[in-house]
Design a protein around this motif. Structure first.
Motif: not given
Ligand code: SF4
Lengths: 470, 199
Positions: A192, A310, A312, A315-316, A318
């Motif tokens: 990451g 994903f 979180r 994250d979804k 982004s």
């Protein structure tokens, strides 16, 4: 004796003052300066009647704005002002400058090592986040902002919080056709973009030891993309041999003395890190990014993911925004994505070995008609060396444009811009929104993968290219 | 730089993680040689479309956030390039306080050096402020001395900050002047390492 990492050793050697409740005051051995992040710093010195404390430890070049076609036609008046401002500042404050006509001109992170200015054990700063590149030599090198540039100019020191240490261990051997760029992209994809925040990273392991200096530079260059201000490799014989005979490296007997000092800096066997992350070199394949930060990527056999893959919510979101910006559908195979532009260059991948790798793929092939492909050497010296080997001919015969040195399409501050909505296979280090031009879609790859994309018109596993029709 | 201690302002939520400095200030605006005047370009491609027209749906363009002075954003704020133009642009636009759960190291340093208070709260606290700031006119109070963030409806949080940065911000000190009071140490170090004096 306590066992120490190279990071701790360099740090201790540079503490000018240490007091309770304050960061350490560190001495800086080399300050590299370029035209974009320095004007306000020099202006600050002037306003306060201050001088440059160690012009002898300061070295300047111009790279971000310079044109790569005709050096002397700078269309943008503001770019021109920045370039002229740097010339004036260097003259006024007595700083050595490789200007636009100088044979040493080039991207600041390419010329430091090339000239031998970059050496193990030094603290090196520059108003540019890819200063981490110099870490390849076992130097503690990191990017700073303009206020810090001014601070270093005036005092040759910086207040720095002692960093935590992070070991990134790359075990085993790399597979055929897999490069240093693929290692670092795979590391960032796995751990990451903020894995390194607050840390200085040291790259260790068999796969790192086997790399050449230019390959190590590619890896350290992108440490910042994993969130770390600095990333380094302990010096070894490879480091020493690279530096032997370079202009600013110690010469003769002094070189032998320096060698002993340099090798002693390497991390002690059994020294402890605050954190260690490991990755297996054998599992890394040629990488392609699909999103808008460098961790959004995978091996070439992979596909564009879906936000639902994903967990979180952040994250979804982004991934959703990234796919929208990149104009990509979830589930598309990376090898089915067509490209419009190919950029081979930047401080990540513009050295001689990078150009050789790309030329090997380009040789005897043709850039697809719909693709615009440019090759921008990292420095004038790299350009000359490449021309001496005939790489420029290979590229131009294949339909690539062969340019002058500079940052160019890595951040598109000069005239080399990717138009809105167009897709670029790029050997640079950032695929942020708008980085290569407003609306431009960047996919980060290695030089050989970029060349493969140019000649096939889409992302292609370079390892299979021999079976692709010429 | 301007000292900062107690600050109250309207909060603008920018709910994205990993906002990089290329977004905060796109590179075509880096060419000035001054520190001022970057505010008009902050988040340029999010605020304006390709023809330079305002994107009405972008949060900062909504009337209720027109006078916001506190920006609350997703994790790893300010990643990417070291350009100090990013904090210059935020400050010039009018943001004095930023709230996020984490910041990129270089951006954080650059902000402090320009008198921006970059507050680190937990992800939950950030999410709570994000939610509350949807309400028109939502304001928070930041107190650096006490290291607290409060609103008028019972939200309260404590934040950590390095004591050195805290002192710099509270006093609005120019760091170079502070360092030059330490010049003896620098001279001694230079004598030891280089065998001569440079000042
Ligand atoms: S090549 Fe790109 S990343 Fe490297 S210094 Fe230039 S602009 Fe920065």
């Amino acid at each position: 004796m306590t066992k120490k990492t190279i990071i701790e050793k360099i740090w201790e050697n540079h503490v000018v003052n240490r007091e309770e409740g304050k960061p350490d005051l560190l001495y800086i051995d080399l300050h590299l300066v370029h035209e974009v992040t320095s004007p306000q710093a020099f202006e600050g010195l002037r306003m306060n009647g201050r001088r440059v404390r160690r012009p002898d430890l300061t070295y300047a070049t111009m790279d971000h704005n310079v044109p790569t076609i005709n050096r002397h036609i700078i269309n943008d008046p503001v770019s021109k002002t920045q370039i002229e401002t740097l010339e004036q500042n260097c003259r006024e404050f007595g700083i050595e400058l490789s200007d636009i006509d100088h044979p040493d001109q080039g991207i600041v992170h390419v010329i430091g090592p090339q000239l031998g200015l970059t050496q193990p054990g030094k603290t090196i700063v520059c108003g540019d986040s890819h200063t981490s590149t110099h870490g390849a030599f076992g130097a503690l090198s990191f990017g700073i902002g303009t206020s810090e540039v001014e601070h270093v100019l005036a005092t040759q020191t910086l207040w720095q919080q002692r960093p935590k240490t992070l070991q990134i261990k790359v075990n085993g051997k790399l597979g055929f056709g897999v490069t240093a760029k693929d290692i670092i992209l795979a590391i960032i994809a796995k751990f990451g973009v903020n894995a390194g925040v607050g840390y200085v990273m040291e790259y260790t392991g068999e796969a790192i030891r086997n790399l050449t200096m230019e390959e190590r530079m590619t890896i350290c260059n992108m440490s910042i993309e994993a969130g770390a201000r600095a990333g380094l490799v302990s010096p070894d014989e490879t480091t020493v041999e690279f530096l032997r005979g370079r202009r600013y490296a110690p010469q003769g007997e002094e070189f032998e003395e320096a060698t002993a000092r340099w090798l002693a800096l390497a991390t002690d066997e059994g020294a402890e890190y605050d954190k260690t992350l490991e990755i297996d070199a054998a599992e890394i394949e040629p990488q392609v990014t699909w999103g808008t930060n460098p961790s959004m990527g995978s091996g070439i056999s992979g596909s564009v993911p879906s936000p639902d893959d994903f967990e979180r919510e952040a994250d979804k979101e982004s991934v959703r925004l990234a796919l929208d910006y990149m104009g990509l559908e979830a589930g598309t195979k990376l090898s089915d994505i067509p490209v419009d532009f190919v950029f081979i260059g930047s401080c990540t991948n513009s050295r001689l070995s990078d150009l050789r790798a790309a030329a090997e793929v380009a040789k005897g092939r043709k850039v697809k008609d719909h693709v615009t492909a440019i090759v921008v050497p990292g420095s004038q010296t790299v350009k000359q060396q490449a021309e001496a080997e005939g790489l420029d001919k290979i590229f131009t015969e294949a339909g690539f444009q062969w340019r002058e040195s500079g940052c160019s399409m890595c951040l598109a501050m000069n005239d080399d811009v990717v138009p809105p909505g167009k897709r670029c296979a790029s050997t640079s280090n950032r695929n942020f929104e708008g980085r290569q031009g407003n609306g431009a879609r960047t996919h980060l790859v290695s030089p050989s993968m970029a060349a493969a994309a140019a000649v096939t018109g889409q992302f292609t596993d370079v390892r299979q290219l021999s079976s692709v029709t010429h | 730089m301007q000292p900062i201690n107690q600050f109250t302002g309207v909060v603008c939520p920018l709910n994205r993680p990993n906002i990089d400095t290329d977004q905060i200030i796109p590179k075509q605006f880096l060419k000035r040689i001054e520190r001022q005047g970057f505010g008009q370009f902050v988040f340029y491609h999010w605020r304006f479309d390709d023809n330079g027209n305002k994107r009405e749906d972008f949060v900062m363009n909504q009337p209720q956030y027109a006078n916001a002075e506190v920006l609350v954003a997703g994790e790893n704020f300010g990643c990417g390039s070291s350009r100090e133009h990013a904090p210059w642009a935020l400050l010039d636009y009018g943001f004095r306080v930023i709230i996020a759960s984490s910041y990129a190291d270089i951006f954080y340093n650059n902000s402090v050096k320009n008198g921006i208070l970059a507050v680190k709260l937990t992800e939950e606290e950030v999410a709570e402020i994000m939610e509350r700031s949807k309400e028109e006119g939502y304001r928070i109070h930041v107190n650096l001395e006490e290291q607290t963030v409060n609103d008028d409806n019972g939200f309260t949080a404590h934040f950590d900050i390095d004591p050195y940065w805290k002192k710099m911000l509270l006093n609005g000190w120019d760091e170079i002047s502070v360092t030059l009071t330490d010049e003896d140490h620098i001279r001694k170090y230079e004598e030891k390492m280089y065998g001569k004096q440079f000042s």
